[in-house]
Design an enzyme around this catalytic site. Structure first.
Site, mmCIF file in Angstrom:
data_model
loop_
_atom_site.group_PDB
_atom_site.id
_atom_site.type_symbol
_atom_site.label_atom_id
_atom_site.label_comp_id
_atom_site.label_asym_id
_atom_site.label_seq_id
_atom_site.Cartn_x
_atom_site.Cartn_y
_atom_site.Cartn_z
ATOM 1 N N LYS A 19 0.824 -1.211 0.000
ATOM 2 C CA LYS A 19 0.000 0.000 0.000
ATOM 3 C C LYS A 19 0.863 1.269 0.000
ATOM 4 O O LYS A 19 2.079 1.197 0.153
ATOM 5 C CB LYS A 19 -0.935 -0.012 1.213
ATOM 6 C CG LYS A 19 -1.795 -1.268 1.336
ATOM 7 C CD LYS A 19 -2.701 -1.541 0.144
ATOM 8 C CE LYS A 19 -3.880 -2.423 0.479
ATOM 9 N NZ LYS A 19 -3.869 -3.783 -0.060
HETATM 10 C C1 LIG Z 1 -5.154 -4.622 0.794
HETATM 11 C C2 LIG Z 1 -6.612 -4.560 0.770
HETATM 12 C C3 LIG Z 1 -7.395 -5.114 1.799
HETATM 13 C C4 LIG Z 1 -6.822 -5.918 2.917
HETATM 14 O O1 LIG Z 1 -5.819 -5.304 3.644
HETATM 15 P P1 LIG Z 1 -4.956 -6.193 4.646
HETATM 16 O O2 LIG Z 1 -4.228 -5.176 5.458
HETATM 17 O O3 LIG Z 1 -4.040 -7.021 3.790
HETATM 18 O O4 LIG Z 1 -5.862 -7.023 5.446
HETATM 19 C C5 LIG Z 1 -8.764 -4.965 1.744
HETATM 20 N N1 LIG Z 1 -9.361 -4.326 0.731
HETATM 21 C C6 LIG Z 1 -8.665 -3.797 -0.283
HETATM 22 C C7 LIG Z 1 -9.389 -3.066 -1.369
HETATM 23 C C8 LIG Z 1 -7.269 -3.911 -0.302
HETATM 24 O O5 LIG Z 1 -6.583 -3.394 -1.322
#
Ligand SMILES: *Cc1c(COP(=O)(O)O)cnc(C)c1O
Length: 375
Positions: free
Chosen positions: A183
């Site tokens: 992210k």
């Molecule tokens: C990355 C992501 C998640 C999950 O995040 P985690 O921290 O890996 O649990 C949920 N929704 C979207 C749209 C994502 O890109």
């Protein structure tokens, strides 16, 4: 090609590495002062709203569904164009999943279809800001208000994105953010939930850690079956370092995305994402492949790009076509826009440590691979 260009790579500066080393030497490595400091800094970033951190956004979203007191059979509306965690947590908390298709241009939830899907059992909407492009918050909250619905924003990808000049998360209902390694800012693994008031935050803390309440006299009680979702101080130290750089990371991403628009050859027939340089945080740059014109599959395309030293991601296959969801009764043809996007999307390299020269390299490789793959 000697140096491989991945589709993403975290940028961790030396000051942050030093802060992590300090935590490791401090004698307190799990949830402690760094978690508190990270929550305070995040709260400031989100306009003073209460924020609590967890070890994944998935965990935070599960707790969000507890906070709205989701009852068995309550309907939650979302889309199949998201990471499957979004829908897994709805099912795992006893909700009834209601999927609607996405808009083919924004690739985000189609709000007309949301309105059409509302029933007396609808409790909540979970919109996803895919690639960091925000869902229309004005329309979204008008619908939620009109029908008395809760909103759990899956803003996992939208750190620092804005709507009408306001940061996503700084207004609205519950807002979930991810700090997964891919992210725009990371804690290795982690997430946060932005909430409306301290009562929600206090309840969140219980769900986060085994339902425990600790009293000043050292005693404790448990009044709900919470989970194990707390973030460590090691992770929070990384998050504090990343948050300091988030805005500069995002401006760099914007420059690189602009370079893709400038340098990608329009003759290649790629369908580009909306050129939003106001609201989006450019979490990803995702063209759709012109598969109908191509004599190779997406998989083969990805392999050929890899041979040229370039990593390509796929975010995401339409989730209703995964086995578990097919077994629930979902099938091809139910969400045509999500299916088209899911089958043809590619995620090009885009991360703050990249340079314009890297974008040029990707565009050249794309031209070489695509121009030889047309019928
Ligand atoms: C990355 C992501 C998640 C999950 O995040 P985690 O921290 O890996 O649990 C949920 N929704 C979207 C749209 C994502 O890109």
């Amino acid at each position: 090609m000697s140096d491989f260009l991945p589709f993403t790579r975290p940028s961790i500066d030396e000051a942050t590495i030093q802060d992590v080393a300090d935590v490791l030497r401090s004698g307190w490595i799990t949830s402690g002062p760094k978690v508190k400091a990270f929550e305070t800094a995040l709260s400031a970033y989100f306009g003073g709203r209460p924020v609590r951190v967890v070890n994944s956004a998935t965990g935070g979203q599960e707790i969000a569904l507890r906070l709205i007191d989701l009852q068995p059979g309550d309907e939650v509306i979302t889309t199949p164009m998201t990471w499957v965690s979004t829908t897994n947590v709805i099912l795992n908390t006893g909700g009834k999943l209601v999927l609607v298709d996405v808009d083919p241009v924004t690739r985000n939830i189609d709000l007309d279809l949301v309105e059409a899907a509302i029933t007396p059992r609808t409790r909540a909407i979970i919109p996803i800001d895919l690639a960091g492009l925000p869902v229309d918050r004005d329309r979204l909250y008008a619908i939620a208000k009109k029908h008395g619905l809760r909103v759990i924003e899956d803003a996992a990808q939208a750190q620092g994105a804005t709507w009408n000049g306001k940061k996503i998360g700084s207004f609205g209902d519950l807002c979930s953010i991810s700090f997964h390694a891919n992210k725009n800012m990371t804690t290795t693994e982690g997430g946060a939930l932005v909430m409306n008031n301290e009562a929600e935050a206090a309840l969140f803390e219980k769900w986060r850690l085994q339902g425990v309440t600790r009293f000043p006299d050292g005693s404790m009680d448990v009044d709900l079956p919470g989970g194990k979702f707390n973030m460590t101080d090691v992770a929070a130290a990384i998050g504090l370092g990343q948050l300091r750089q988030l805005d500069s990371f995002n401006s760099k991403r914007k420059e690189l995305a602009q370079a893709y628009f400038d340098l990608l050859d329009p003759q290649l027939g790629l369908e580009l994402p909306p050129a939003d340089f106001i609201n989006s945080n450019w979490h990803m740059f995702q063209p759709l492949l012109p598969l109908a014109k191509m004599k190779i599959s997406r998989g083969e395309f990805i392999n050929r790009m890899k041979e040229k030293g370039i990593g390509i991601g796929v975010h995401y296959p339409a989730l209703h076509l995964f086995t578990y969801y097919r077994d629930l009764g979902y099938a091809e043809g139910m969400y045509p826009h999500a299916e088209h996007i899911g089958a043809s999307t590619i995620t090009l390299p885009l991360f703050p440590a990249m340079e314009i020269a890297d974008v040029k390299r990707v565009c050249t490789a794309l031209r070489e691979v695509l121009s030889t793959s047309f019928e």
